[in-house]
Design a protein around this motif. Sequence first.
Motif, PDB file in Angstrom:
ATOM      1  N   LEU A 265       0.834  -1.317   0.018  1.00 45.76           N
ATOM      2  CA  LEU A 265      -0.050   0.052   0.064  1.00 45.76           C
ATOM      3  C   LEU A 265       0.774   1.294   0.008  1.00 45.76           C
ATOM      4  CD1 LEU A 265      -2.805   1.673   0.224  1.00 45.76           C
ATOM      5  CD2 LEU A 265      -2.536   1.319   2.917  1.00 45.76           C
ATOM      6  N   HIS A 266       1.937   1.223   0.761  1.00 41.88           N
ATOM      7  CA  HIS A 266       2.850   2.280   1.049  1.00 41.88           C
ATOM      8  C   HIS A 266       3.486   2.644  -0.676  1.00 41.88           C
ATOM      9  CE1 HIS A 266       6.803   4.287   2.124  1.00 41.88           C
ATOM     10  NE2 HIS A 266       5.954   4.989   2.694  1.00 41.88           N
ATOM     11  N   VAL A 267       3.744   1.748  -1.246  1.00 48.54           N
ATOM     12  CA  VAL A 267       4.188   1.858  -2.595  1.00 48.54           C
ATOM     13  C   VAL A 267       3.412   2.339  -3.707  1.00 48.54           C
ATOM     14  CG1 VAL A 267       5.373   0.671  -4.698  1.00 48.54           C
ATOM     15  CG2 VAL A 267       6.377   0.344  -2.345  1.00 48.54           C
ATOM     16  N   ALA A 268       2.076   1.884  -3.465  1.00 52.08           N
ATOM     17  CA  ALA A 268       0.857   2.147  -4.139  1.00 52.08           C
ATOM     18  C   ALA A 268       0.680   3.822  -4.042  1.00 52.08           C
ATOM     19  CB  ALA A 268      -0.349   1.414  -3.947  1.00 52.08           C
ATOM     20  N   LEU A 269       0.557   4.107  -2.922  1.00 48.01           N
ATOM     21  CA  LEU A 269       0.290   5.682  -2.568  1.00 48.01           C
ATOM     22  C   LEU A 269       1.272   6.255  -3.037  1.00 48.01           C
ATOM     23  CD1 LEU A 269      -0.839   5.118   1.107  1.00 48.01           C
ATOM     24  CD2 LEU A 269      -2.111   6.260  -0.626  1.00 48.01           C
ATOM     25  N   ILE A 270       2.687   6.072  -3.016  1.00 43.17           N
ATOM     26  CA  ILE A 270       3.791   6.852  -3.613  1.00 43.17           C
ATOM     27  C   ILE A 270       3.706   6.903  -5.114  1.00 43.17           C
ATOM     28  CG2 ILE A 270       6.267   6.787  -4.159  1.00 43.17           C
ATOM     29  CD1 ILE A 270       6.626   5.364  -1.404  1.00 43.17           C
ATOM     30  N   ASN A 271       3.514   5.806  -5.603  1.00 35.22           N
ATOM     31  CA  ASN A 271       2.962   5.786  -7.068  1.00 35.22           C
ATOM     32  C   ASN A 271       2.026   6.549  -7.560  1.00 35.22           C
ATOM     33  OD1 ASN A 271       5.220   3.982  -7.475  1.00 35.22           O
ATOM     34  ND2 ASN A 271       3.903   2.000  -7.540  1.00 35.22           N
ATOM     35  N   ALA A 272       0.841   6.577  -6.901  1.00 32.86           N
ATOM     36  CA  ALA A 272      -0.328   7.506  -7.187  1.00 32.86           C
ATOM     37  C   ALA A 272       0.098   8.998  -6.640  1.00 32.86           C
ATOM     38  CB  ALA A 272      -1.578   6.913  -6.402  1.00 32.86           C
ATOM     39  N   ALA A 273       0.826   9.094  -5.807  1.00 37.32           N
ATOM     40  CA  ALA A 273       1.115  10.452  -5.568  1.00 37.32           C
ATOM     41  C   ALA A 273       2.079  11.005  -6.568  1.00 37.32           C
ATOM     42  CB  ALA A 273       1.819  10.701  -4.211  1.00 37.32           C
ATOM     43  N   GLU A 274       2.866  10.457  -7.290  1.00 33.52           N
ATOM     44  CA  GLU A 274       3.773  10.704  -8.235  1.00 33.52           C
ATOM     45  C   GLU A 274       2.881  11.042  -9.656  1.00 33.52           C
ATOM     46  OE1 GLU A 274       8.273  10.349  -9.363  1.00 33.52           O
ATOM     47  OE2 GLU A 274       7.348   8.526  -9.102  1.00 33.52           O
ATOM     48  N   ARG A 275       2.107  10.029  -9.936  1.00 32.38           N
ATOM     49  CA  ARG A 275       1.303  10.041 -10.876  1.00 32.38           C
ATOM     50  C   ARG A 275       0.215  11.261 -10.922  1.00 32.38           C
ATOM     51  NH1 ARG A 275      -2.222   5.778 -10.116  1.00 32.38           N
ATOM     52  NH2 ARG A 275      -3.878   7.396  -9.514  1.00 32.38           N
ATOM     53  N   GLU A 276      -0.080  11.865  -9.866  1.00 32.83           N
ATOM     54  CA  GLU A 276      -1.099  12.718  -9.741  1.00 32.83           C
ATOM     55  C   GLU A 276      -0.472  14.123  -8.999  1.00 32.83           C
ATOM     56  OE1 GLU A 276      -3.778  12.289 -11.014  1.00 32.83           O
ATOM     57  OE2 GLU A 276      -4.092  10.219 -11.433  1.00 32.83           O
ATOM     58  N   LYS A 277       0.912  14.044  -9.267  1.00 33.44           N
ATOM     59  CA  LYS A 277       1.550  15.317  -8.551  1.00 33.44           C
ATOM     60  C   LYS A 277       1.066  16.793  -8.974  1.00 33.44           C
ATOM     61  CE  LYS A 277       5.890  14.971 -11.111  1.00 33.44           C
ATOM     62  NZ  LYS A 277       7.184  14.712 -11.168  1.00 33.44           N
ATOM     63  N   ALA A 278       0.567  16.727 -10.172  1.00 28.65           N
ATOM     64  CA  ALA A 278       0.314  18.072 -10.835  1.00 28.65           C
ATOM     65  C   ALA A 278      -1.128  18.001 -10.989  1.00 28.65           C
ATOM     66  CB  ALA A 278       0.869  18.213 -12.122  1.00 28.65           C
ATOM     67  N   THR A 279      -2.082  17.164 -10.504  1.00 27.00           N
ATOM     68  CA  THR A 279      -3.493  17.146 -10.832  1.00 27.00           C
ATOM     69  C   THR A 279      -4.089  17.853  -9.618  1.00 27.00           C
ATOM     70  OG1 THR A 279      -3.256  15.063 -11.532  1.00 27.00           O
ATOM     71  CG2 THR A 279      -5.203  15.630 -10.749  1.00 27.00           C
ATOM     72  N   LEU A 280      -4.655  19.030 -10.085  1.00 29.43           N
ATOM     73  CA  LEU A 280      -5.492  19.791  -9.019  1.00 29.43           C
ATOM     74  C   LEU A 280      -6.612  19.325  -8.310  1.00 29.43           C
ATOM     75  CD1 LEU A 280      -5.476  23.143 -11.149  1.00 29.43           C
ATOM     76  CD2 LEU A 280      -4.185  22.689  -9.144  1.00 29.43           C
ATOM     77  N   ILE A 281      -6.862  19.488  -7.061  1.00 31.62           N
ATOM     78  CA  ILE A 281      -8.035  19.124  -6.124  1.00 31.62           C
ATOM     79  C   ILE A 281      -8.599  20.401  -5.452  1.00 31.62           C
ATOM     80  CG2 ILE A 281      -7.433  16.651  -6.372  1.00 31.62           C
ATOM     81  CD1 ILE A 281      -6.806  17.138  -3.146  1.00 31.62           C
ATOM     82  N   VAL A 282      -9.877  20.131  -4.829  1.00 27.01           N
ATOM     83  CA  VAL A 282     -10.020  21.176  -3.725  1.00 27.01           C
ATOM     84  C   VAL A 282      -9.639  20.546  -2.373  1.00 27.01           C
ATOM     85  CG1 VAL A 282     -11.930  22.054  -2.865  1.00 27.01           C
ATOM     86  CG2 VAL A 282     -11.977  21.766  -5.179  1.00 27.01           C
ATOM     87  N   ALA A 283      -8.985  21.045  -1.906  1.00 26.21           N
ATOM     88  CA  ALA A 283      -8.536  20.726  -0.401  1.00 26.21           C
ATOM     89  C   ALA A 283      -9.584  21.315   0.862  1.00 26.21           C
ATOM     90  CB  ALA A 283      -7.196  20.974   0.188  1.00 26.21           C
TER      91      ALA A 283
END
Length: 502
Positions: free
Chosen positions: A139-157
Motif C-alpha cells: 500500500l505504501h508503494v501504491a500511494l507513492i506511485n499514485a502521488a507521483e502520477r497525480e503530483k500536478a493534478t489539481l483538487i479542492v482541499a
Amino acid sequence: MTDPRLSDTSVFPDPVYKETVLRPLFDSAKNHHVEAFRAIDRAHLVMLNETGILDADQAGKIAGALDSIDAEVDPTTLVYTGEVEDFFFLIERELKKRLGPDLAGRLHTARSRNDIDHTLFKLGLKARLDVLIDKALALHVALINAAEREKATLIVAYTHGQPAQPSTLGHYLSAVTEVLARDIERLFEAYRIVDLSPMGAAAITTSGFAIDRARVAELLGFAAPLQNSYSCIAGVDYITSTYGAMELMFLHLGRPIQDLQFWTSFEVGQIYVPNALVQISSIMPQKRNPVPIEHLRHLASQTFGRARAMLDVMHNTPFTDMNDSEGETQAMGYQAFDSAYRVLDLLAALVAQIKVDPAKVANNIRRSCITITELADSLVRREGLSFREGHEIAASVAKAVVAAGGDLQTDGYAPFLAAFEHSTGRKTTIDQTLFAELVSPEYFVSVRTRFGGPAPAPLDAAIAGYRDKAADFSARHSALVQRATDAAHTLKQRFEELKETA
C-alpha cells in the motif's frame, strides 16, 4: 466439617467444562498452532541434544517418533474427546505410545506449557506480522506511485467539510503516505518486541538444567531470547504492542477512506472510481455506487475494533501467566489480521485506479473562490500592504463574486479594483491579466515552494524521500523473512541429522 477433598469422586473433565473450555481451546490449537508446536518440539529437542542433556540415541528416537506422529496424525481430522486435556498432552500421549513413558517424557525436560504457549503465540504473531507488513508496504508503494502520477493534478482541499484551498492529489496522497510510514514503523517496532523467544523460561524461573536459550531462539527464527524469565510468561506487551500498532494504523487509514467517500459523492465528485470498482443499483440504473470505499470503511473499523478489544482483554490482568492472554484470546486477535489484510489489499487496488474529474474540480474551485488567499498574499508582496489589509480586500472581492455567482478569474477584477481603491486610496498596479493569473489554482500551487508544499520542487523531493523510505522498509522486511527462512532450514537440517543417529 469434612474436608471436601476426601469425598470428591468427580472425574476431570466436567462435561460442561469440556464443551465450553477444553474443546474450543483444542480446536483453536489444531487450527492455528500445529506448525508452531512442531517447530518448538524440534528446536527444543535439538538443543537438548547439543547441550548433552539427551544423548544422540535418545534424541534420535524422539525425533523419529515426532516424525511418525506428523505422518500418521492429521490434526484437521481430530475431534476432541476429553481423553487428554489439550493438544500438548495429545502429542505427549502419542510419543508415549511409540517410545514408552520414560523416553517420551524426556522431551519435556526444562520446559513448561507456560513458555511453550507464549512461544506459540509469538510465532503466530510473527507470521501474521510478516504478512501485515508486506501488505502495508505494498500500500505504501501504491500511494507513492499514485502521488507521483497525480503530483500536478489539481483538487479542492477541504477543512471543516468546506472547500479551503487548491492543492494536488499528489500532495494529499503524500500526506497519507507519511502517516502510513509512521504506522509501518510502529509495526516494525511491534515485530521487534514479539521477536524475542520465551523458551527456556519454563514455568517462571528457567531451569537447573544447562539449557541453551539462545540456540532455541535461533532455531525458531527469533532475534534472541527474552532476557527475564518472569517477563517471558507474564509480559504480554508483545500482544499490546502488536494490536496497539494495528489499532492506530486502521484508525489512521479510516480517515482518508472517509475523505474518498465524501469526494466521490455526486455533489463533490472530484474523485472518479472506474467501472471495475463500481456497483450499479438494482433498481436505479443511473447510480454508480463506489461501494469498495464503504467496505474499506467498515473493514477498517472492524480491524480497529478487534485490535482495541485485544487491549481491553489485557486491561487489569495480573502480571503473571494467565489464560486471559492465551488460546481463545489469540484466536480472537487473528480476526483483526484477517480484516486488516483485506483493507490493505483493497485500498492499494483502489488508490492505483482512482482518477480526478478535472471538470468537477474546476467547477468547485470556481464556485468556492478558494484561490482568494493567494490574492491577499500577492497584495502583500506586490503592493506592500499588510496581510490584514490584503485579507480584507480579498474578502470583499470573494463576497462580491460569490453573491453574483461569478468566476473569480473573469468576474473578480472589477470588485477588486473598487475594493483596493477604497481600502488604500490609490489605484493598483495589478492589471486584469495579472489578476487572473494570481487567482488561478495553477499559480496558487506553483508559488507554494516551501518545504512540504505542493509545488513541483518540494513535492518531487518529498516523493524521492518516500521512495528511499520504501526501499529501506523493503530491505528490513526482507532481512526478517530471510532470517526466518534460514532458521527453518537449519532446524530441519539438524532434526534430520538427529533422526539418522537413532
